[in-house]
Motif scaffolding. Sequence first.
Motif, PDB file in Angstrom:
ATOM      1  N   MET A   1       0.844  -1.173   0.000  1.00 28.46           N
ATOM      2  CA  MET A   1       0.000   0.000   0.000  1.00 28.46           C
ATOM      3  C   MET A   1       0.887   1.232   0.000  1.00 28.46           C
ATOM      4  SD  MET A   1      -3.365   0.806   1.727  1.00 28.46           S
ATOM      5  CE  MET A   1      -4.057   2.404   1.867  1.00 28.46           C
ATOM      6  N   GLY A   2       0.552   2.169  -0.833  1.00 31.14           N
ATOM      7  CA  GLY A   2       1.340   3.380  -0.944  1.00 31.14           C
ATOM      8  C   GLY A   2       0.726   4.537  -0.197  1.00 31.14           C
ATOM      9  N   ILE A   3       1.192   5.719  -0.547  1.00 25.99           N
ATOM     10  CA  ILE A   3       0.726   6.940   0.093  1.00 25.99           C
ATOM     11  C   ILE A   3      -0.105   7.720  -0.914  1.00 25.99           C
ATOM     12  CG2 ILE A   3       1.444   9.120   1.133  1.00 25.99           C
ATOM     13  CD1 ILE A   3       4.022   7.618   1.955  1.00 25.99           C
ATOM     14  N   ILE A   4      -1.296   8.091  -0.503  1.00 24.14           N
ATOM     15  CA  ILE A   4      -2.183   8.874  -1.348  1.00 24.14           C
ATOM     16  C   ILE A   4      -2.292  10.263  -0.726  1.00 24.14           C
ATOM     17  CG2 ILE A   4      -4.522   9.099  -2.260  1.00 24.14           C
ATOM     18  CD1 ILE A   4      -4.690   6.020  -2.108  1.00 24.14           C
ATOM     19  N   TYR A   5      -2.016  11.268  -1.513  1.00 19.53           N
ATOM     20  CA  TYR A   5      -2.066  12.655  -1.046  1.00 19.53           C
ATOM     21  C   TYR A   5      -3.516  13.106  -0.906  1.00 19.53           C
ATOM     22  CZ  TYR A   5      -1.506  17.709  -1.053  1.00 19.53           C
ATOM     23  OH  TYR A   5      -1.568  19.042  -0.731  1.00 19.53           O
ATOM     24  N   CYS A   6      -3.823  13.724   0.239  1.00 18.97           N
ATOM     25  CA  CYS A   6      -5.189  14.191   0.514  1.00 18.97           C
ATOM     26  C   CYS A   6      -5.212  15.655   0.939  1.00 18.97           C
ATOM     27  CB  CYS A   6      -5.818  13.340   1.619  1.00 18.97           C
ATOM     28  SG  CYS A   6      -5.965  11.610   1.205  1.00 18.97           S
ATOM     29  N   GLY A   7      -4.165  16.412   0.657  1.00 16.11           N
ATOM     30  CA  GLY A   7      -4.078  17.798   1.103  1.00 16.11           C
ATOM     31  C   GLY A   7      -4.667  18.779   0.112  1.00 16.11           C
ATOM     32  N   TYR A  44      15.691   0.133  -1.588  1.00 15.40           N
ATOM     33  CA  TYR A  44      14.426   0.784  -1.952  1.00 15.40           C
ATOM     34  C   TYR A  44      14.679   1.919  -2.937  1.00 15.40           C
ATOM     35  CZ  TYR A  44      12.066  -1.370   2.080  1.00 15.40           C
ATOM     36  OH  TYR A  44      11.518  -2.248   2.977  1.00 15.40           O
ATOM     37  N   ARG A  45      13.683   2.197  -3.766  1.00  9.14           N
ATOM     38  CA  ARG A  45      13.700   3.361  -4.645  1.00  9.14           C
ATOM     39  C   ARG A  45      12.298   3.974  -4.621  1.00  9.14           C
ATOM     40  NH1 ARG A  45      17.436   4.448  -8.122  1.00  9.14           N
ATOM     41  NH2 ARG A  45      17.911   2.276  -8.549  1.00  9.14           N
ATOM     42  N   ALA A  46      12.241   5.308  -4.630  1.00  9.74           N
ATOM     43  CA  ALA A  46      10.963   6.016  -4.655  1.00  9.74           C
ATOM     44  C   ALA A  46      10.266   5.772  -5.985  1.00  9.74           C
ATOM     45  CB  ALA A  46      11.189   7.514  -4.443  1.00  9.74           C
ATOM     46  N   HIS A  47       8.982   5.498  -5.924  1.00  9.11           N
ATOM     47  CA  HIS A  47       8.170   5.269  -7.117  1.00  9.11           C
ATOM     48  C   HIS A  47       6.832   5.971  -6.949  1.00  9.11           C
ATOM     49  CE1 HIS A  47       9.806   1.755  -9.617  1.00  9.11           C
ATOM     50  NE2 HIS A  47      10.773   2.046  -8.763  1.00  9.11           N
ATOM     51  N   CYS A  48       6.169   6.222  -8.078  1.00  7.76           N
ATOM     52  CA  CYS A  48       4.812   6.749  -8.079  1.00  7.76           C
ATOM     53  C   CYS A  48       4.008   5.937  -9.084  1.00  7.76           C
ATOM     54  CB  CYS A  48       4.802   8.234  -8.464  1.00  7.76           C
ATOM     55  SG  CYS A  48       3.159   8.982  -8.324  1.00  7.76           S
ATOM     56  N   ALA A  49       2.738   5.773  -8.804  1.00  6.98           N
ATOM     57  CA  ALA A  49       1.866   5.007  -9.697  1.00  6.98           C
ATOM     58  C   ALA A  49       1.800   5.601 -11.096  1.00  6.98           C
ATOM     59  CB  ALA A  49       0.465   4.918  -9.097  1.00  6.98           C
ATOM     60  N   CYS A  50       2.140   6.901 -11.238  1.00  3.28           N
ATOM     61  CA  CYS A  50       2.098   7.548 -12.555  1.00  3.28           C
ATOM     62  C   CYS A  50       3.286   7.157 -13.435  1.00  3.28           C
ATOM     63  CB  CYS A  50       2.063   9.067 -12.391  1.00  3.28           C
ATOM     64  SG  CYS A  50       3.625   9.790 -11.848  1.00  3.28           S
ATOM     65  N   LEU A  67      13.247   7.046   3.643  1.00  4.95           N
ATOM     66  CA  LEU A  67      13.950   7.992   2.773  1.00  4.95           C
ATOM     67  C   LEU A  67      13.383   7.966   1.351  1.00  4.95           C
ATOM     68  CD1 LEU A  67      17.605   7.447   4.026  1.00  4.95           C
ATOM     69  CD2 LEU A  67      16.225   9.524   4.302  1.00  4.95           C
ATOM     70  N   ALA A  68      13.036   6.788   0.861  1.00  4.57           N
ATOM     71  CA  ALA A  68      12.454   6.676  -0.479  1.00  4.57           C
ATOM     72  C   ALA A  68      11.099   7.383  -0.531  1.00  4.57           C
ATOM     73  CB  ALA A  68      12.305   5.204  -0.877  1.00  4.57           C
ATOM     74  N   VAL A  69      10.287   7.180   0.483  1.00  2.00           N
ATOM     75  CA  VAL A  69       8.976   7.836   0.527  1.00  2.00           C
ATOM     76  C   VAL A  69       9.147   9.349   0.639  1.00  2.00           C
ATOM     77  CG1 VAL A  69       6.881   8.102   1.912  1.00  2.00           C
ATOM     78  CG2 VAL A  69       7.751   5.816   1.401  1.00  2.00           C
ATOM     79  N   GLU A  70      10.117   9.793   1.440  1.00  2.00           N
ATOM     80  CA  GLU A  70      10.395  11.232   1.556  1.00  2.00           C
ATOM     81  C   GLU A  70      10.830  11.825   0.216  1.00  2.00           C
ATOM     82  OE1 GLU A  70      13.213  11.887   4.715  1.00  2.00           O
ATOM     83  OE2 GLU A  70      11.871  10.999   6.215  1.00  2.00           O
ATOM     84  N   GLU A  71      11.644  11.082  -0.548  1.00  2.00           N
ATOM     85  CA  GLU A  71      12.061  11.560  -1.867  1.00  2.00           C
ATOM     86  C   GLU A  71      10.856  11.725  -2.787  1.00  2.00           C
ATOM     87  OE1 GLU A  71      14.886  10.470  -5.723  1.00  2.00           O
ATOM     88  OE2 GLU A  71      14.742   9.031  -4.071  1.00  2.00           O
ATOM     89  N   TRP A  72       9.946  10.757  -2.774  1.00  2.23           N
ATOM     90  CA  TRP A  72       8.727  10.863  -3.586  1.00  2.23           C
ATOM     91  C   TRP A  72       7.971  12.143  -3.232  1.00  2.23           C
ATOM     92  CZ3 TRP A  72       3.702  10.704  -1.475  1.00  2.23           C
ATOM     93  CH2 TRP A  72       2.676  10.767  -2.428  1.00  2.23           C
ATOM     94  N   GLY A  73       7.797  12.398  -1.947  1.00  4.43           N
ATOM     95  CA  GLY A  73       7.074  13.592  -1.522  1.00  4.43           C
ATOM     96  C   GLY A  73       7.781  14.872  -1.921  1.00  4.43           C
ATOM     97  N   ARG A  74       9.063  14.933  -1.656  1.00  4.94           N
ATOM     98  CA  ARG A  74       9.858  16.147  -1.890  1.00  4.94           C
ATOM     99  C   ARG A  74      10.083  16.424  -3.377  1.00  4.94           C
ATOM    100  NH1 ARG A  74      14.271  14.311   0.268  1.00  4.94           N
ATOM    101  NH2 ARG A  74      15.065  13.654  -1.743  1.00  4.94           N
ATOM    102  N   ASP A  75      10.452  15.395  -4.127  1.00  2.70           N
ATOM    103  CA  ASP A  75      10.880  15.608  -5.517  1.00  2.70           C
ATOM    104  C   ASP A  75       9.769  15.420  -6.550  1.00  2.70           C
ATOM    105  OD1 ASP A  75      13.312  15.985  -4.324  1.00  2.70           O
ATOM    106  OD2 ASP A  75      14.246  14.173  -5.125  1.00  2.70           O
ATOM    107  N   HIS A  76       8.685  14.775  -6.157  1.00  2.00           N
ATOM    108  CA  HIS A  76       7.614  14.533  -7.129  1.00  2.00           C
ATOM    109  C   HIS A  76       6.297  15.179  -6.696  1.00  2.00           C
ATOM    110  CE1 HIS A  76       5.372  12.642 -10.300  1.00  2.00           C
ATOM    111  NE2 HIS A  76       4.605  11.984  -9.452  1.00  2.00           N
TER     112      HIS A  76
END
Length: 138
Positions: A1-7, A44-50, A67-76
């Motif tokens: 399960m990943g992280i879905i942005y709700c902000g 680990y490597r940061a990924h996005c469903a897109c 750290l991978a999840v943080e990279e997804w948030g910060r860089d994508h």
Amino acid sequence: MGIIYCGPYADALADDHEGYAARILPDGTETGTWTHATREFTGYRAHCACGWRGTAAYPATDEGENLAVEEWGRDHLIPLVNTVARRHTVTGEQLLTLVRELRGSVDCVGDEQGAGVLHAVERIEELLDDLAHDEAVR
């Protein structure tokens, strides 16, 4: 399960921006599926469903996953949200133009509606003055 942005502006982003820390398998492939077959992994490597992928490989530890999840948030994700936010941002200059147009349209109106609009214009001017003062103090 990943992280879905709700902000803020989440509804304006495509639904396919679920971020996750993909496991890097010994053969170099990367997967977001955690099964018995993927239990052996090297990092680990940061990924996005897109389809977006991060650039860094992180250790196969809880910290590496974070750290991978943080990279997804910060860089994508944050750049995507900022792009949408810029489309919804009113500059001070745009707001001042609107206030001037409103004031010009109500200066000659003497009815109750005109008085209400004039009051709103004056309140916006006060808020802009407060913001300009706060910026000058910084």
